[in-house]
Motif scaffolding. Sequence first.
Motif, PDB file in Angstrom:
ATOM      1  N   THR A 320       0.828  -1.226   0.000  1.00  0.00           N
ATOM      2  CA  THR A 320       0.000   0.000   0.000  1.00  0.00           C
ATOM      3  C   THR A 320       0.856   1.268   0.000  1.00  0.00           C
ATOM      4  OG1 THR A 320      -0.108  -0.176   2.386  1.00  0.00           O
ATOM      5  CG2 THR A 320      -1.932  -1.114   1.125  1.00  0.00           C
ATOM      6  N   TYR A 321       1.982   1.217   0.758  1.00  0.00           N
ATOM      7  CA  TYR A 321       2.826   2.396   0.833  1.00  0.00           C
ATOM      8  C   TYR A 321       3.548   2.684  -0.480  1.00  0.00           C
ATOM      9  CZ  TYR A 321       2.245   3.071   5.854  1.00  0.00           C
ATOM     10  OH  TYR A 321       1.737   3.323   7.099  1.00  0.00           O
ATOM     11  N   LYS A 322       3.764   1.654  -1.294  1.00  0.00           N
ATOM     12  CA  LYS A 322       4.394   1.892  -2.593  1.00  0.00           C
ATOM     13  C   LYS A 322       3.546   2.804  -3.477  1.00  0.00           C
ATOM     14  CE  LYS A 322       7.131  -2.342  -2.865  1.00  0.00           C
ATOM     15  NZ  LYS A 322       7.306  -3.638  -3.541  1.00  0.00           N
ATOM     16  N   HIS A 323       2.206   2.630  -3.364  1.00  0.00           N
ATOM     17  CA  HIS A 323       1.302   3.450  -4.177  1.00  0.00           C
ATOM     18  C   HIS A 323       1.005   4.807  -3.552  1.00  0.00           C
ATOM     19  CE1 HIS A 323       0.526   0.103  -6.875  1.00  0.00           C
ATOM     20  NE2 HIS A 323       0.343  -0.695  -5.808  1.00  0.00           N
ATOM     21  N   TYR A 332       6.351   4.713   6.442  1.00  0.00           N
ATOM     22  CA  TYR A 332       6.350   3.233   6.393  1.00  0.00           C
ATOM     23  C   TYR A 332       7.746   2.657   6.644  1.00  0.00           C
ATOM     24  CZ  TYR A 332       1.531   2.697   4.825  1.00  0.00           C
ATOM     25  OH  TYR A 332       0.178   2.690   4.757  1.00  0.00           O
ATOM     26  N   ASN A 333       8.754   3.332   6.114  1.00  0.00           N
ATOM     27  CA  ASN A 333      10.121   2.859   6.349  1.00  0.00           C
ATOM     28  C   ASN A 333      10.469   2.910   7.832  1.00  0.00           C
ATOM     29  OD1 ASN A 333      10.808   2.281   3.664  1.00  0.00           O
ATOM     30  ND2 ASN A 333      11.158   4.457   3.235  1.00  0.00           N
ATOM     31  N   GLU A 334      10.051   4.023   8.475  1.00  0.00           N
ATOM     32  CA  GLU A 334      10.283   4.103   9.915  1.00  0.00           C
ATOM     33  C   GLU A 334       9.557   2.994  10.673  1.00  0.00           C
ATOM     34  OE1 GLU A 334      10.914   8.967  10.133  1.00  0.00           O
ATOM     35  OE2 GLU A 334       9.142   8.009  11.025  1.00  0.00           O
ATOM     36  N   ALA A 335       8.283   2.779  10.266  1.00  0.00           N
ATOM     37  CA  ALA A 335       7.530   1.694  10.925  1.00  0.00           C
ATOM     38  C   ALA A 335       8.185   0.325  10.698  1.00  0.00           C
ATOM     39  CB  ALA A 335       6.092   1.669  10.404  1.00  0.00           C
ATOM     40  N   GLN A 491      -9.293   4.856   4.089  1.00  0.00           N
ATOM     41  CA  GLN A 491      -9.776   3.618   4.723  1.00  0.00           C
ATOM     42  C   GLN A 491      -8.614   2.696   5.119  1.00  0.00           C
ATOM     43  OE1 GLN A 491     -12.539   1.885   2.002  1.00  0.00           O
ATOM     44  NE2 GLN A 491     -14.169   3.386   2.404  1.00  0.00           N
ATOM     45  N   THR A 492      -7.635   2.579   4.213  1.00  0.00           N
ATOM     46  CA  THR A 492      -6.471   1.737   4.541  1.00  0.00           C
ATOM     47  C   THR A 492      -5.682   2.296   5.727  1.00  0.00           C
ATOM     48  OG1 THR A 492      -5.196   2.945   2.877  1.00  0.00           O
ATOM     49  CG2 THR A 492      -6.186   0.861   2.199  1.00  0.00           C
ATOM     50  N   LEU A 493      -5.587   3.660   5.771  1.00  0.00           N
ATOM     51  CA  LEU A 493      -4.894   4.258   6.905  1.00  0.00           C
ATOM     52  C   LEU A 493      -5.621   3.981   8.218  1.00  0.00           C
ATOM     53  CD1 LEU A 493      -3.820   7.720   5.440  1.00  0.00           C
ATOM     54  CD2 LEU A 493      -2.304   5.871   6.154  1.00  0.00           C
ATOM     55  N   GLN A 494      -6.989   4.053   8.159  1.00  0.00           N
ATOM     56  CA  GLN A 494      -7.760   3.766   9.375  1.00  0.00           C
ATOM     57  C   GLN A 494      -7.570   2.306   9.815  1.00  0.00           C
ATOM     58  OE1 GLN A 494     -11.772   4.896   8.477  1.00  0.00           O
ATOM     59  NE2 GLN A 494     -11.392   7.105   8.657  1.00  0.00           N
TER      60      GLN A 494
END
Length: 640
Positions: A320-323, A332-335, A491-494
């Motif tokens: 998801t983060y790629k898009h 996302y990299n930090e996570a 929605q994906t973030l939630q």
Amino acid sequence: MTFQVWGWRREDASQVLAWVPDAEGGRRGMLTRRSLATKDPTAVERANLLNMAKLSIKGLIESALSFGRTLDSDYPPLQQFFVVMEHCLKHGLKVRKSFLSYNKTIWGPLELVEKLYPEAEEIGASVRDLPGLKTPLGRARAWLRLALMQKKMADYLRCLIIQRDLLSEFYEYHALMMEEEGAVIVGLLVGLNVIDANLCVKGEDLDSQVGVIDFSMYLKNEEDIGNKERNVQIAAILDQKNYVEELNRQLNTVSSLHSRVDSLEKSNTKLIEELAIAKNNIIKLQEENHQLRNENKLILMKTQQHIEVTKVDVETELQTYKHSRQGLDEMYNEARRQLRDESQLRQDVENELAVQVSMKHEIELAMKLLEKDIHEKQDTLIGLRQQLEEVKAINIEMYQKLQGSEDGLKEKNEIIARLEEKTNKITAAMRQLEQRLQQAEKAQMEAEDEDEKYLQECLSKSDSLQKQISQKEKQLVQLETDLKIEKEWRQTLQEDLQKEKDALSHLRNETQQIISLKKEFLNLQDENQQLKKIYHEQEQALQELGNKLSESKLKIEDIKEANKALQGLVWLKDKEATHCKLCEKEFSLSKRKHHCRNCGEIFCNACSDNELPLPSSPKPVRVCDSCHALLIQRCSSNLP
């Protein structure tokens, strides 16, 4: 006063007066020609030889016991004994013809002993190897001396007497060795096993010795006989008195020792009960260890499942983060880094759990070793000190391992603090994400307001801008697709936020579980310290028990020795002993056998070169080294 006797032939018996000695040492009188005519001369010869053998054996035993030392070859009674035995063996020998002369020696029947008695082969070989012996008579004399030193003369001659078919080749039917008198002499020879003789056969000239019996040693007056008998009776009465007094002393000591043995048995039963209680405690601790193992296994399964779920979540989040945008990629990299750190921390926790499991295994092994040590202490209390040292070494290792586990707990606490800091950082990042989402929603609202304004303007300007409607519609379609993408992204973030919240709640639960495990570990440490105290107390009790048991064993050995003295000792036969009981060296012609007069066992000269008075004989008698030490210790303990 010497006489040459037993040298007549059968046809000269009517012209010779025979003197018959009495076994008591007196004179029976002279046999006249009429008595010889009525009796068989060979029977008279056998009777005379038997009486002389009795006198020589009796005189040799009495003089040797009064002499109190090993006999040499120059001892007169011993020389007379060998002369008498030579005459006994020569009686009734057949004359063997050869090319040169007539042969009449006792070496032939003595050589038969090697075939009948295998142990006599050593004597025969040593006699043949002697350089100074040239005649068969000299070999026979050397053989008799070696047999006396071995204390097996009676056994060897008994084998000859039993095989009368073989003896008939060497002796006449009326010979002493073929009749009952030979068996009587063999029975008398058994008493010579009491005598210790050390004879040098190499230097003596046994070939040219003259066998003459000296009767002056056996001639006694009646007054001397009466005085000696009185002295012997008085000495026997005094010996009996001393023996009865010593028996009374030993009986008193035996009763007191029995009471002490009963008290020691009671204390042993109490200690056995305490050991059973300790075993039950050990079994309970083992059950608790099993429960802790099962709980650790469950925790490991849960952590593995959680790691798998987190890996799947990480993969979906990466897709998801790629898009998404560059800022979200950085987040996302930090996570992802945080997840890697968490996985490393979890691996560290798993490694620590494995170390704890290995520590528990080692603790169980140590407990098993302790059980084995307890059993061995019950079976063999002699090795208590060595086992106690091993147990102390194990306790030191346990203490070191406990210190290592405490250090591991400190490290875990530090890791938990780090995890809490990381959770705080993650919550701060989530807050930043929520703020960004709010800003994005505000931007969408503003965009919607602008769209509405723009639509109104388009309606007002519909006439003038119909050409641009198609372009605007295209732009609207693009904007709608962008809006849809943004909604899906929201929605994906939630969902990600909810998953991270769940992960945080799960981590909090794990921290609570770790805190509970820490409390259980502290409780286990307290129980371990209590068990250590109990174990030290039991060690002290076992040491005291070992000391008491060692004292009781010494007392029981004293009782056994007293009982042996009361019951009577068993005189060990020469055949049964081939090695010295103390130094375990094999007996030979140079290393001879000697009986201990206290225990009845057979020892070499080096291990029995002691003399002490005993209850059976007030005079000093040969005693082995062990009996010598025990008797001296007993005498010193009886002294006030």
